[in-house]
Design an enzyme around this catalytic site. Structure first.
Site, mmCIF file in Angstrom:
data_model
loop_
_atom_site.group_PDB
_atom_site.id
_atom_site.type_symbol
_atom_site.label_atom_id
_atom_site.label_comp_id
_atom_site.label_asym_id
_atom_site.label_seq_id
_atom_site.Cartn_x
_atom_site.Cartn_y
_atom_site.Cartn_z
ATOM 1 N N GLY A 142 -42.209 -31.223 4.651
ATOM 2 C CA GLY A 142 -41.388 -30.786 5.784
ATOM 3 C C GLY A 142 -40.347 -31.836 6.115
ATOM 4 O O GLY A 142 -39.984 -32.656 5.263
ATOM 5 N N SER A 143 -39.895 -31.820 7.361
ATOM 6 C CA SER A 143 -38.811 -32.723 7.751
ATOM 7 C C SER A 143 -39.327 -34.150 7.937
ATOM 8 O O SER A 143 -40.522 -34.369 8.181
ATOM 9 C CB SER A 143 -38.186 -32.246 9.058
ATOM 10 O OG SER A 143 -39.136 -32.387 10.095
ATOM 11 N N GLY B 169 -42.746 -35.546 9.610
ATOM 12 C CA GLY B 169 -43.571 -36.435 8.786
ATOM 13 C C GLY B 169 -43.920 -37.725 9.507
ATOM 14 O O GLY B 169 -45.046 -38.223 9.408
ATOM 15 N N GLU C 70 -44.066 -35.409 1.743
ATOM 16 C CA GLU C 70 -42.915 -35.024 0.928
ATOM 17 C C GLU C 70 -41.867 -34.500 1.893
ATOM 18 O O GLU C 70 -41.900 -33.343 2.295
ATOM 19 C CB GLU C 70 -43.367 -33.969 -0.093
ATOM 20 C CG GLU C 70 -42.581 -34.024 -1.367
ATOM 21 C CD GLU C 70 -41.602 -32.901 -1.438
ATOM 22 O OE1 GLU C 70 -40.424 -33.161 -1.131
ATOM 23 O OE2 GLU C 70 -42.002 -31.786 -1.775
ATOM 24 N N CYS D 90 -36.060 -29.301 -1.514
ATOM 25 C CA CYS D 90 -36.050 -30.735 -1.176
ATOM 26 C C CYS D 90 -35.203 -31.464 -2.200
ATOM 27 O O CYS D 90 -34.632 -32.507 -1.918
ATOM 28 C CB CYS D 90 -37.455 -31.309 -1.246
ATOM 29 S SG CYS D 90 -38.583 -30.462 -0.191
HETATM 30 C C1 UN1 Z 1 -39.465 -28.612 -2.897
HETATM 31 O O1 UN1 Z 1 -38.291 -28.333 -2.734
HETATM 32 O O2 UN1 Z 1 -40.200 -28.856 -1.915
HETATM 33 O O3 UN1 Z 1 -38.150 -29.802 -8.522
HETATM 34 C C2 UN1 Z 1 -40.142 -28.626 -4.212
HETATM 35 C C3 UN1 Z 1 -37.988 -28.716 -7.962
HETATM 36 C C4 UN1 Z 1 -39.195 -27.824 -7.822
HETATM 37 C C5 UN1 Z 1 -39.997 -28.194 -6.634
HETATM 38 C C6 UN1 Z 1 -39.230 -28.380 -5.371
HETATM 39 N N1 UN1 Z 1 -39.996 -27.937 -9.016
HETATM 40 O O4 UN1 Z 1 -36.919 -28.346 -7.539
#
Ligand code: UN1
Length: 517
Positions: A246-247, A251, A268, A302
């Protein structure tokens, strides 16, 4: 209802118009939750899909108690047998790959190809976990004392809390849960309140395996408010590890609460991923990578590409080609196979993107393309926006933030060391990439003087990592690694063992300790 085969899709996945929001797994584990109703709206057309009755704190307690009891039992099962269970989960996921991928699309808006890719990621990590179930190796070492044996073992850790985000609503559950399962742990999953139905669907898909092996409590799920269920997981002394996506803001709060009870965490959090394009780069390849990185999942990974750091000499050519490619992006119903980009997740994502564009302009940046609302015929309630490209400077305040939307900053550089400096000069440290054919550049990039991110690539983009590599970041992205290589170690506790099979009791470090005569 959505102008898609919603009813048929929901029934395939066992989703009703109203669903209970907690289960300890299987057909018998369903808990008749009594909290407030949570309606899941589709970003495709803004209309409700179905709803979930959220769990209360008391209902969480029922789940947590069961999860703890289940752990005590499950840890007794040999790891390769636990691997067999994960193998059967992978089989079930293969059967439901298409409908589950479609539901991911319907509930959070990524195009169907990416929805299916997300389920494939679940299958991949399951296969990986099955192999691991016959490994989970500890090492042996030589004792300095005669007739002593020293080694390390990995034991099951306990109950694991998994808090996931809307953007990978099912894959991130599998990264954590399927590793945790072969490690002998039980899991309590709190999915994002934006994507509760995909979580219900996953529980339904694995239910026959849970029933077959009598795994009540091993694979639990609780849907509820962060202030009820989220806090309860984080503060529950029975939960040994919380893995949260999350953000950064969230976190930090969670890390503080976990630190108070010295519980473990995997965090993450935000990314601010850049692609460096050197003067010698293959610009066609760079273009394709940036396009997928910035526009894929509507810029809501992410790992999405947020910054292009490009050499002055190729900037104009590249940016013109990129704008030309952006013009050809088909925006619309993500279930339609001819569409490249679906909606963003909701109205607040649109608001954030427009606000970021305003801040950028106020700081002297310039929008080169996009950032306009799109009305898709027949899907008027959906959240569509053209992806944007903007000229920016790395020093700008807005560039230091992660805007979770398809907004890409173009940043110019003149010398290579400065490009690396710019890549690193943001608070986040998840993913990064360089396009170059110069071995000096690429080696420096991958050295300790190069990228400071958890992921650093050469001639491929920032997103779309394979599950075999450990996934995670540095700095404000958090810590810990999920999925590949030795990430499994975080889901186990390490124990060092020394056994003396001799008849003497020598002390280490040559210490003599005898009673004085
Ligand atoms: C995410 O955005 O939380 O590497 C995970 C990637 C994907 C996973 C992203 N396998 O873009």
């Amino acid at each position: 209802m959505c102008p898609v085969r919603t009813e048929e899709l929901l029934s395939k996945l066992g989703i009703k118009q109203k669903n209970y929001g907690a289960t300890t797994g299987g057909t018998k584990g369903l808990i008749k939750t009594t909290g407030s109703e949570l309606v899941s709206y589709s970003p495709v057309d803004g209309k409700p899909i179905a709803s979930v009755i959220q769990a209360t704190k008391e209902e969480y307690e029922t789940v947590a108690k069961k999860a703890h009891e289940a752990f005590l039992k499950f840890r007794m099962m040999p790891a390769p047998k636990r691997g067999q269970i994960v193998r059967e989960i992978a089989e079930a996921l293969r059967v439901y790959k298409e409908p589950l991928g479609e539901l991911v699309t319907l509930e959070m808006g990524k195009i169907k190809m990416e929805g299916m890719g997300e389920v494939q990621e679940m299958i991949d990590v399951a296969d990986f976990a099955v192999g691991l179930s016959r490994q989970l190796y500890g090492i042996t070492m030589h004792s300095e004392r005669p007739m002593h044996r020293m080694y390390e073992q990995w034991h099951p850790l306990g109950v694991i809390g998994v808090i996931t985000s809307f953007n990978f609503p099912v894959a991130v559950w599998s990264w954590n849960t399927l590793l945790a399962a072969v490690c002998g742990d039980s899991v309590i999953w709190k999915p994002s309140s934006k994507t509760p139905l995909t979580a219900v669907a996953v529980q339904n898909i694995i239910a026959p395996v849970v029933d077959k092996y009598d795994l009540d409590g091993v694979f639990s799920m609780v849907i509820g408010k962060g202030s009820d269920v989220g806090d309860a997981i984080v503060n529950d002394h029975r939960v040994s590890l919380v893995s949260m996506t999350g953000s950064t803001k969230m976190g930090i709060q969670i890390a503080q609460s976990l630190a108070k009870r010295l519980a473990k965490s995997i965090l993450e959090l935000g990314g601010n991923n850049s692609v460096i394009i050197a003067e010698d780069a293959d610009l066609d390849m760079a273009l394709r990578a940036v396009l997928f990185g910035a526009v894929g999942t509507s810029g809501q990974r992410c790992t999405s590409t947020r910054r292009v750091i490009i050499h002055k000499s190729v900037k104009e050519k590249f940016v013109n080609a990129l704008i030309n490619a952006y013009r050809q992006i088909k925006i619309g119903n993500p279930l339609d196979e001819n569409v490249n980009m679906g909606p963003v997740v909701d109205g607040s994502a649109i608001k954030d993107m427009l606000a970021a564009i305003e801040s950028l302009k106020a700081e002297g940046g310039k929008v080169l393309y996009g950032g306009e609302l799109v009305k898709v015929p027949g899907l008027e309630g959906g959240f569509y926006i053209t992806p944007a490209i903007a000229e920016a400077k790395n020093e700008m305040k807005i560039v230091k933030d992660e805007t979770f939307a398809p907004l890409l900053y173009i940043i110019e550089y003149e010398n290579f060391e400065d490009a690396i400096f710019k890549n690193n000069d943001v608070p986040q440290g998840l993913s990064s990439a360089i396009f170059t054919n110069n071995v000096r550049y690429s080696e420096m990039w991958l050295s300790h003087m190069g990228s400071d991110c958890g992921i650093a690539n050469v001639n491929i983009g920032t997103s779309g990592a394979e599950i075999g590599g450990a996934f995670g970041g540095e700095k404000e992205t958090g810590w810990g690694r999920e999925s590949g290589t030795d990430s499994w170690k975080q889901y186990m506790r390490r124990q060092t063992n020394t056994a003396n099979w001799g008849r003497d009791l020598p002390l280490a470090q040559g210490i003599k300790f005898d009673l004085k005569k």
